[in-house]
Scaffold this active site. Structure first.
Site, short mmCIF file in Angstrom:
data_model
loop_
_atom_site.label_atom_id
_atom_site.label_comp_id
_atom_site.label_asym_id
_atom_site.label_seq_id
_atom_site.Cartn_x
_atom_site.Cartn_y
_atom_site.Cartn_z
N HIS A 33 25.03 16.42 -7.65
CA HIS A 33 24.51 16.34 -9.01
C HIS A 33 24.58 17.74 -9.63
O HIS A 33 24.07 18.71 -9.08
CB HIS A 33 23.08 15.83 -9.01
CG HIS A 33 22.50 15.60 -10.37
ND1 HIS A 33 22.75 14.46 -11.11
CD2 HIS A 33 21.71 16.37 -11.14
CE1 HIS A 33 22.12 14.53 -12.26
NE2 HIS A 33 21.47 15.69 -12.32
N MET A 37 23.23 23.07 -18.73
CA MET A 37 22.24 23.28 -19.80
C MET A 37 22.73 24.35 -20.77
O MET A 37 23.31 25.35 -20.33
CB MET A 37 20.92 23.74 -19.18
CG MET A 37 20.37 22.81 -18.11
SD MET A 37 18.85 23.48 -17.42
CE MET A 37 18.52 22.24 -16.16
N HIS A 66 25.65 16.09 -15.23
CA HIS A 66 24.58 15.76 -16.17
C HIS A 66 24.56 16.82 -17.26
O HIS A 66 24.15 17.95 -17.03
CB HIS A 66 23.26 15.73 -15.38
CG HIS A 66 22.04 15.48 -16.22
ND1 HIS A 66 20.76 15.66 -15.72
CD2 HIS A 66 21.88 15.06 -17.50
CE1 HIS A 66 19.88 15.37 -16.66
NE2 HIS A 66 20.53 15.00 -17.75
N MET A 68 23.11 18.49 -20.34
CA MET A 68 21.93 18.67 -21.19
C MET A 68 22.32 19.64 -22.29
O MET A 68 21.87 20.79 -22.34
CB MET A 68 20.76 19.19 -20.35
CG MET A 68 20.16 18.10 -19.47
SD MET A 68 19.23 18.77 -18.08
CE MET A 68 20.56 18.97 -16.91
N MET A 137 15.15 10.02 -17.00
CA MET A 137 14.55 11.32 -16.70
C MET A 137 13.07 11.12 -16.34
O MET A 137 12.31 10.54 -17.12
CB MET A 137 14.66 12.27 -17.89
CG MET A 137 16.08 12.70 -18.24
SD MET A 137 17.03 13.42 -16.88
CE MET A 137 16.00 14.80 -16.39
C1 DX5 Z 1 16.20 18.68 -14.69
C2 DX5 Z 1 17.52 18.40 -14.03
C3 DX5 Z 1 17.36 17.88 -12.66
C4 DX5 Z 1 16.73 18.87 -11.73
C5 DX5 Z 1 16.03 18.11 -10.66
O1 DX5 Z 1 16.41 19.10 -15.98
O2 DX5 Z 1 18.26 17.44 -14.76
O3 DX5 Z 1 18.56 17.37 -12.12
O4 DX5 Z 1 17.65 19.74 -11.14
O5 DX5 Z 1 15.35 19.02 -9.88
P1 DX5 Z 1 14.03 18.60 -9.11
O6 DX5 Z 1 14.42 17.54 -8.15
O7 DX5 Z 1 13.61 19.88 -8.48
O8 DX5 Z 1 13.05 18.09 -10.14
ZN ZN Z 2 20.00 16.37 -13.70
#
Ligand code: DX5
Ligand code: ZN
Length: 222
Positions: A33, A37, A66, A68, A137
């Site tokens: 994953h 960001m 992913h 963001m 989320m």
């Molecule tokens: C949060 C991310 C997650 C994050 C999860 O914004 O999208 O993928 O890395 O990390 P944990 O499992 O530490 O919450």
């Molecule tokens: Zn994520």
């Protein structure tokens, strides 16, 4: 189908990225994953294209990217070139979500949509035919290591019911604060993919933590 585990490399040690990617490769995990960001859609900036290219050189398992970021349509071809298997955009960042999802599929990737904790499921009701994965989320995106929002379990159940009623076979992924305390409940609620950052990489033995999460829910499901 057994659920999948996608360790989030956001929690990896970036000074030992090849080592941590290798751990995921050797473990029972299914996907990498990858959290991108932009400092605008979310307050944080993580990493970008050169780092993802480097991860790709050590990975054989699928890259679950992913995004963001604002206006993710600008980068669909870029992530296809970086070998992303799944490209997930945020519904809150897409004015023309239907068009974006179609473009992701046309670029040869699976199309995912992520929903922030406050975003209702009906935001994606009209595009269930156009997506392969819905990412619920379970924290407000932007940072790893946050506390799981418990109402997520009910949201996953409602999405699973929506999926069955619609007949569209998309996957349900849960992202944020996932670990031993909630993995089984999430799988029982209908989750197919568990993203786990801190719970895996901060564990004393990350590989066996992945194995534990992979086994979660199997007793309940029997
Ligand atoms: C949060 C991310 C997650 C994050 C999860 O914004 O999208 O993928 O890395 O990390 P944990 O499992 O530490 O919450
Ligand atoms: Zn994520």
């Amino acid at each position: 189908m057994a659920h999948l585990i996608a360790p989030s490399l956001l929690a990896a040690d970036f000074a030992h990225l090849a080592r941590d990617v290798k751990m995921v490769e050797q473990s029972e995990a299914d996907w990498h994953h990858i959290d991108v960001m932009d400092g605008t859609f979310v307050p944080n900036i993580s990493y970008g294209m050169p780092v993802i290219a480097a991860i790709g050189r050590h990975a054989t398992k699928p890259l679950d990217v992913h995004l963001m970021i604002e206006q993710p349509s600008r980068y669909i071809q870029t992530f296809s070139d970086l070998n992303a298997s799944i490209l997930t955009v945020h519904v809150e960042a897409c004015v023309h979500l239907h068009r974006v999802l179609s473009a992701i599929r046309e670029a040869g990737m699976k199309a995912g949509v992520a929903l922030n904790p406050h975003t209702p499921l009906n935001a994606i009701e009209e595009v269930l035919d156009n997506l392969d994965l819905v990412c619920i989320m379970s924290v407000n995106p932007g940072f790893g290591g946050q506390k799981f929002i418990p109402t997520t379990i009910d949201k996953v159940k409602r999405l699973d019911a929506m999926r069955q009623a619609s007949g569209h076979p998309f996957m349900i992924e849960v992202d944020g604060g996932v670990g031993r305390s909630n993995a089984s409940a999430l799988v029982s609620a209908g989750a197919d993919v568990l993203v786990a950052g801190s719970s895996v990489f901060k564990a004393e033995n990350p590989e066996s933590e992945v194995a534990f999460l992979k086994g979660a829910g199997t007793v309940l499901a029997q």
